[in-house]
Write a protein that holds these residues in place. Structure first.
Motif, short mmCIF file in Angstrom:
data_model
loop_
_atom_site.label_atom_id
_atom_site.label_comp_id
_atom_site.label_asym_id
_atom_site.label_seq_id
_atom_site.Cartn_x
_atom_site.Cartn_y
_atom_site.Cartn_z
N GLU A 1 44.67 47.41 32.05
CA GLU A 1 45.94 47.90 31.49
C GLU A 1 47.01 46.84 31.69
O GLU A 1 47.42 46.57 32.82
CB GLU A 1 46.33 49.21 32.17
N PRO A 2 47.48 46.22 30.62
CA PRO A 2 48.42 45.09 30.72
C PRO A 2 49.68 45.41 31.51
O PRO A 2 50.12 44.58 32.32
CB PRO A 2 48.75 44.77 29.25
N THR A 3 50.27 46.59 31.31
CA THR A 3 51.53 46.91 31.98
C THR A 3 51.35 46.97 33.50
O THR A 3 52.13 46.41 34.26
CB THR A 3 52.09 48.25 31.47
N ILE A 4 50.28 47.66 33.93
CA ILE A 4 50.01 47.79 35.37
C ILE A 4 49.71 46.43 35.98
O ILE A 4 50.23 46.06 37.04
CB ILE A 4 48.85 48.76 35.62
N GLY A 5 48.88 45.65 35.29
CA GLY A 5 48.51 44.34 35.81
C GLY A 5 49.69 43.39 35.92
O GLY A 5 49.82 42.66 36.91
N GLU A 6 50.54 43.39 34.90
CA GLU A 6 51.70 42.50 34.92
C GLU A 6 52.70 42.91 35.99
O GLU A 6 53.31 42.06 36.65
CB GLU A 6 52.38 42.47 33.55
N ASN A 7 52.88 44.22 36.17
CA ASN A 7 53.78 44.69 37.24
C ASN A 7 53.27 44.26 38.61
O ASN A 7 54.03 43.82 39.48
CB ASN A 7 53.91 46.21 37.17
N MET A 8 51.96 44.33 38.79
CA MET A 8 51.36 43.91 40.06
C MET A 8 51.54 42.40 40.24
O MET A 8 51.87 41.93 41.34
CB MET A 8 49.88 44.28 40.06
N ARG A 9 51.33 41.64 39.18
CA ARG A 9 51.49 40.19 39.26
C ARG A 9 52.91 39.81 39.63
O ARG A 9 53.14 38.96 40.51
CB ARG A 9 51.10 39.55 37.93
N LEU A 10 53.90 40.43 38.98
CA LEU A 10 55.30 40.11 39.24
C LEU A 10 55.69 40.47 40.66
O LEU A 10 56.40 39.72 41.34
CB LEU A 10 56.21 40.83 38.23
N THR A 11 55.23 41.64 41.13
CA THR A 11 55.59 42.07 42.48
C THR A 11 54.97 41.15 43.53
O THR A 11 55.64 40.75 44.49
CB THR A 11 55.13 43.52 42.72
N LEU A 12 53.70 40.78 43.35
CA LEU A 12 53.08 39.87 44.30
C LEU A 12 53.74 38.49 44.25
O LEU A 12 53.84 37.80 45.27
CB LEU A 12 51.58 39.75 44.02
N SER A 13 54.21 38.09 43.07
CA SER A 13 54.95 36.82 42.96
C SER A 13 56.24 36.88 43.75
O SER A 13 56.66 35.90 44.37
CB SER A 13 55.24 36.51 41.49
N ASN A 14 56.90 38.05 43.75
CA ASN A 14 58.12 38.22 44.55
C ASN A 14 57.84 38.08 46.04
O ASN A 14 58.70 37.64 46.81
CB ASN A 14 58.75 39.60 44.28
N PHE A 15 56.63 38.45 46.45
CA PHE A 15 56.25 38.29 47.85
C PHE A 15 55.91 36.85 48.19
O PHE A 15 55.73 36.51 49.35
CB PHE A 15 55.04 39.17 48.17
N GLY A 16 55.80 36.00 47.18
CA GLY A 16 55.52 34.59 47.45
C GLY A 16 54.11 34.16 47.14
O GLY A 16 53.72 33.03 47.44
N TYR A 17 53.30 35.03 46.53
CA TYR A 17 51.94 34.67 46.15
C TYR A 17 51.92 34.02 44.76
O TYR A 17 52.81 34.25 43.93
CB TYR A 17 51.04 35.91 46.12
N GLN A 18 50.89 33.24 44.51
CA GLN A 18 50.62 32.74 43.18
C GLN A 18 49.62 33.70 42.55
O GLN A 18 48.41 33.61 42.77
CB GLN A 18 50.06 31.32 43.24
N ALA A 19 50.10 34.64 41.74
CA ALA A 19 49.26 35.70 41.21
C ALA A 19 48.99 35.47 39.72
O ALA A 19 49.87 35.07 38.97
CB ALA A 19 49.92 37.06 41.42
N GLU A 20 47.74 35.72 39.32
CA GLU A 20 47.34 35.64 37.92
C GLU A 20 46.64 36.94 37.53
O GLU A 20 45.83 37.47 38.29
CB GLU A 20 46.42 34.44 37.68
N HIS A 21 46.97 37.42 36.30
CA HIS A 21 46.44 38.70 35.84
C HIS A 21 45.48 38.49 34.68
O HIS A 21 45.77 37.73 33.75
CB HIS A 21 47.60 39.61 35.40
N PHE A 22 44.33 39.17 34.73
CA PHE A 22 43.33 39.10 33.67
C PHE A 22 42.97 40.51 33.24
O PHE A 22 42.82 41.41 34.08
CB PHE A 22 42.06 38.37 34.15
N THR A 23 42.81 40.71 31.92
CA THR A 23 42.43 42.04 31.42
C THR A 23 40.94 42.12 31.10
O THR A 23 40.42 43.21 30.93
CB THR A 23 43.23 42.37 30.14
N ARG A 24 40.26 40.98 31.02
CA ARG A 24 38.85 40.96 30.67
C ARG A 24 38.04 40.15 31.69
O ARG A 24 38.52 39.16 32.24
CB ARG A 24 38.66 40.35 29.27
#
Length: 549
Positions: A143-166
């Motif tokens: 689910e793109p919305t859930i994945g992107e929200n998770m990526r942005l939040t983890l980025s705020n914590f200082g992680y380098q996060a990447e989201h994949f749907t497939r």
């Protein structure tokens, strides 16, 4: 079992060659002592010679197998047991003693070959992980919305996060670079397999499994069992409270990438101590070796070991005696003591443990078994130490310890002519969070801010929970203008975090006050200035950072 690295293998072979040179000297010595035993004409002389032979055989029995001389280790251990029996019964038939002497003399004439065991210390994984100081997280969420929200939040914590749907896209990224951790959704409707099936197959083909966190709408026993079998270190039901997920990530990384465990080896056998040191260092531990038990105090104070490895039989001071000396000091009561000895008599092992000590490992010990024994003890010791010296909720320093850091950094700044900043932070309207969403939600907010500070500040910075929802940070070699920029960015990142309680989402802000060292200020005044600056930030409307006047 993974083969040892070429460099480690060369060092181990060099140590074995050095031990072989030592054997060329010691085995003839045994034959000479055997002749002295044969020539002895009274029981007291026989007893003294047997004691000397027993001690030398004991040392060889423990070291030979470790260095790859398996047959020699077995022979010397058998002869050591015979020496012990003859010491216990000198009045028995003399023919048996003559046979024992003949075996000793024959031992020096035999050629023993190195029979290296197949098991050795695991090498560094062949597949490279990210070399960045920032932890890289791959997220598989269809689910793109859930994945992107998770990526942005983890980025705020200082992680380098990447989201994949497939799965195919994640596989392609894994071919380029391995992440430091995976977050995978169980349900992937558009795929031929579930997220857990994919994760289990992926872990099998990697040189070293990755930390895995699982997210799902199913929280039943069967799904959680399947997650554990796939190697999951965290399990989260949707909607996912991402700060809680980040807290679990932080715990995984603290265990995996934390400071190396510190191990002190006390053994009068220099070659054996060198080998143990090499093996443990190759497993990323810090090691000091001590050959003279009398030097124990200085090493315990300066090195501050988390585990002590003790040889049982040492001249002048036995291992159990040294363990009791260590236990006389209250500061070292929590340090695990592991005995390393060729002693196989269970009653003697139990006697040593009852006097002082936590574990007994029999020589020869394989490299992997040595690493596992030390790692397990060191891990538990550090967890216990952190539980006693750090705040249980956040893992940060407690009130008294962070105050002590203020005084230490003030003294260091004055001595070096640099500036250090002291920052006091407070969560805005925290009581409202507890009243509206409950104390568990409040605890989650506190943990999230602690983890955000830990991620965004430097390793040289000191962090502590000053009390309740209040935190204290000490930033060495950091002028107030630089501290202002750093803390203001953290303030913004914290405001962007989203917390979820029973489907309800909310955000929280923080306020902070900064003071700076100078030649005419004390540690208590530094804290008072930071507190006044924090009060000014609260009075000015909160959600801001103020500097002391």
């Amino acid at each position: 079992m993974v083969e040892p690295s070429n460099d480690l293998q060369r060092h181990l072979q060099l140590l074995s060659a050095q031990f072989a040179e030592r054997l060329a000297q010691e085995l003839p010595e045994l034959a000479g002592k055997a002749q002295l035993l044969r020539d002895a004409n009274d029981q007291e002389s026989q007893r003294q010679h047997l004691l000397s032979l027993r001690d030398q055989l004991h040392k060889l029995a423990g070291a030979a197998g470790t260095f790859g001389f398996v047959s020699l280790g077995q022979r010397t251990q058998a002869l050591e047991q015979q020496a012990i029996r003859w010491l216990d019964a000198l009045q028995q038939e003399q023919q048996g003693l003559h046979d024992f002497i003949a075996d000793l003399q024959q031992l020096s004439q035999q050629q023993f070959q190195i029979e290296l065991a197949q098991e050795s210390t695991p090498a560094t994984p062949k597949t490279a992980k990210s070399s960045s100081a920032t932890h890289c997280i791959y997220i598989l969420e269809d689910e793109p919305t859930i994945g992107e929200n998770m990526r942005l939040t983890l980025s705020n914590f200082g992680y380098q996060a990447e989201h994949f749907t497939r799965i195919a896209d994640l596989d392609a990224a894994l071919q380029r670079q391995l992440p430091d951790a995976l977050v995978i959704d169980v349900n992937l409707p558009g795929e031929a397999q579930t997220g857990l099936n994919y994760a289990a197959a992926l872990q099998q083909r990697l040189d070293e499994p990755l930390p895995l966190l699982v997210i799902t709408t199913q929280d039943d026993f069967t799904t959680q069992l399947e997650a554990v079998r796939a190697g999951a270190m965290g399990f989260f039901s949707k909607p996912v409270d991402i700060p809680q997920l980040e807290n679990r990530l932080e715990r995984c990384f603290a265990q995996q990438y934390g400071e190396p465990y510190r191990v002190l080896i006390v053994d009068d056998d220099r070659e054996l101590a060198s080998r143990y040191s090499l093996v443990l260092r190759s497993a990323n531990m810090l090691v000091e070796a001590l050959n003279d038990p009398a030097d124990i105090f200085s090493h315990m104070r300066t090195f501050n070991p988390e585990v002590v490895l003790l040889d049982v039989n040492m001249p002048g001071c036995t291992g159990p005696e040294l363990a009791q000396i260590i236990r006389l000091n209250d500061d070292w009561l929590r340090v695990p003591i592991i005995y390393l000895s060729a002693e196989t008599d269970i009653s003697r092992q139990m006697s040593a443990l009852l006097k002082a000590g936590d574990d007994f490992v029999t020589k020869p010990i394989s490299d992997n078994a040595l690493v596992a024994a030390v790692f397990a003890r060191a891990q538990r010791a550090r967890l216990l130490s952190n539980a006693l010296s750090r705040d249980s909720l956040t893992g940060l320093l407690k009130h008294a310890d962070i105050k002590e850091q203020v005084a230490i950094e003030l003294e260091r700044a004055l001595r070096g002519g640099s500036q250090a900043s002291v920052v006091m932070l407070d969560i805005d309207h925290f009581k409202k969070v507890n009243d509206s969403y409950g104390h568990p939600a409040g605890d989650n907010v506190i943990r999230a801010l602690a983890n955000l500070l830990r991620q965004r500040l430097r390793r040289v910075d000191s962090l502590g929970r000053y009390g309740g929802e209040e935190f204290l940070a000490v930033l060495p070699e950091c002028p107030p203008e630089q501290a202002q920029r750093i803390i203001d960015e953290i303030r913004q990142r914290f405001a962007d975090l989203r917390f979820i309680v029973e489907g309800t989402e909310f955000a929280v802000t923080l306020s902070a006050g900064i003071s700076c060292t100078d030649a005419d200020i004390s540690a208590s005044e530094l804290l008072e200035r930071a507190d006044r600056a924090l009060y000014a930030a609260k009075e000015s409307g909160r959600d801001r950072v103020c500097q002391a006047d």
